[in-house]
Design a protein around this motif. Structure first.
Motif, PDB file in Angstrom:
ATOM      1  N   ASP A 250      35.643  55.129  -9.055  1.00  0.00           N
ATOM      2  CA  ASP A 250      34.306  55.748  -9.001  1.00  0.00           C
ATOM      3  C   ASP A 250      34.393  57.253  -9.201  1.00  0.00           C
ATOM      4  OD1 ASP A 250      33.247  53.253  -8.508  1.00  0.00           O
ATOM      5  OD2 ASP A 250      32.967  53.600  -6.344  1.00  0.00           O
ATOM      6  N   LEU A 251      35.395  57.862  -8.597  1.00  0.00           N
ATOM      7  CA  LEU A 251      35.582  59.310  -8.723  1.00  0.00           C
ATOM      8  C   LEU A 251      35.883  59.698 -10.169  1.00  0.00           C
ATOM      9  CD1 LEU A 251      35.747  62.051  -7.264  1.00  0.00           C
ATOM     10  CD2 LEU A 251      38.183  61.598  -6.923  1.00  0.00           C
TER      11      LEU A 251
ATOM     12  N   VAL B 223      33.550  62.052 -12.538  1.00  0.00           N
ATOM     13  CA  VAL B 223      34.067  63.279 -13.161  1.00  0.00           C
ATOM     14  C   VAL B 223      33.889  63.207 -14.679  1.00  0.00           C
ATOM     15  CG1 VAL B 223      36.174  64.609 -13.628  1.00  0.00           C
ATOM     16  CG2 VAL B 223      35.662  63.852 -11.291  1.00  0.00           C
TER      17      VAL B 223
ATOM     18  N   PHE C  41      37.067  53.731  -4.640  1.00  0.00           N
ATOM     19  CA  PHE C  41      36.864  55.179  -4.585  1.00  0.00           C
ATOM     20  C   PHE C  41      37.485  55.906  -5.777  1.00  0.00           C
ATOM     21  CE2 PHE C  41      38.299  59.455  -3.432  1.00  0.00           C
ATOM     22  CZ  PHE C  41      37.074  60.032  -3.135  1.00  0.00           C
TER      23      PHE C  41
END
Length: 150
Positions: free
Chosen positions: A14-15, A19, A11
């Motif tokens: 990936d975040l 961004v 997570f």
């Protein structure tokens, strides 16, 4: 004892990747919008930015429609870019620039074919209905070029 995770293990990475992609595509989009504006300004008789600052309604209409048409092209170029971030940024930039060039040529050819004196129109102090025709041409051709990219 079993550990329950609320988020997938990837997570965070990936975040951060998402961004970063948003920021980079935003920069590419902004650069293309600047390029699009200056292409419209450069190929349109008169200095659009000064005419817009003076509040001349026809210049505002033509400029706004030109920017909107450029946005269609840029959005589609970004949307259809490759899934790999680097390749996607490059294809978005190339398709966006090519789309801007095709858009400017197409609008100028259409203005020539219809014999509309855009320079005279955008310099008028009062609203000229023909500016709506020029605006419609910008938007319509922007959509055509955007779809051609896809």
């Amino acid at each position: 004892m079993t550990t329950i995770r609320a988020l997938p293990a990837t997570f965070g990475s990936d975040l951060v990747h998402g961004v970063g992609a948003i920021l980079l595509y935003g920069i590419v989009g902004l650069l293309l919008m600047f390029a699009g504006f200056y292409a419209i300004d450069w190929t349109t008789p008169g200095k659009l930015s000064s005419l817009v600052h003076r509040g001349l309604p026809n210049a505002v209409i033509v400029t706004a429609s030109g920017l909107l048409s450029m946005a269609f092209i840029i959005v589609v170029a970004i949307f259809n870019s490759a899934s790999d971030l680097t390749a996607g940024l490059i294809t978005a930039l190339v398709y966006g620039l090519l789309g801007i060039i095709v858009q400017v040529i197409a609008v100028r050819l259409l203005e020539w074919a219809t014999r509309i004196d855009v320079g005279k129109t955008i310099e008028q102090e009062k609203f000229q209905p023909v500016s709506v025709v020029v605006a419609a041409a910008h938007v319509a051709l922007g959509l055509v070029v955007a779809v051609a990219i896809s």
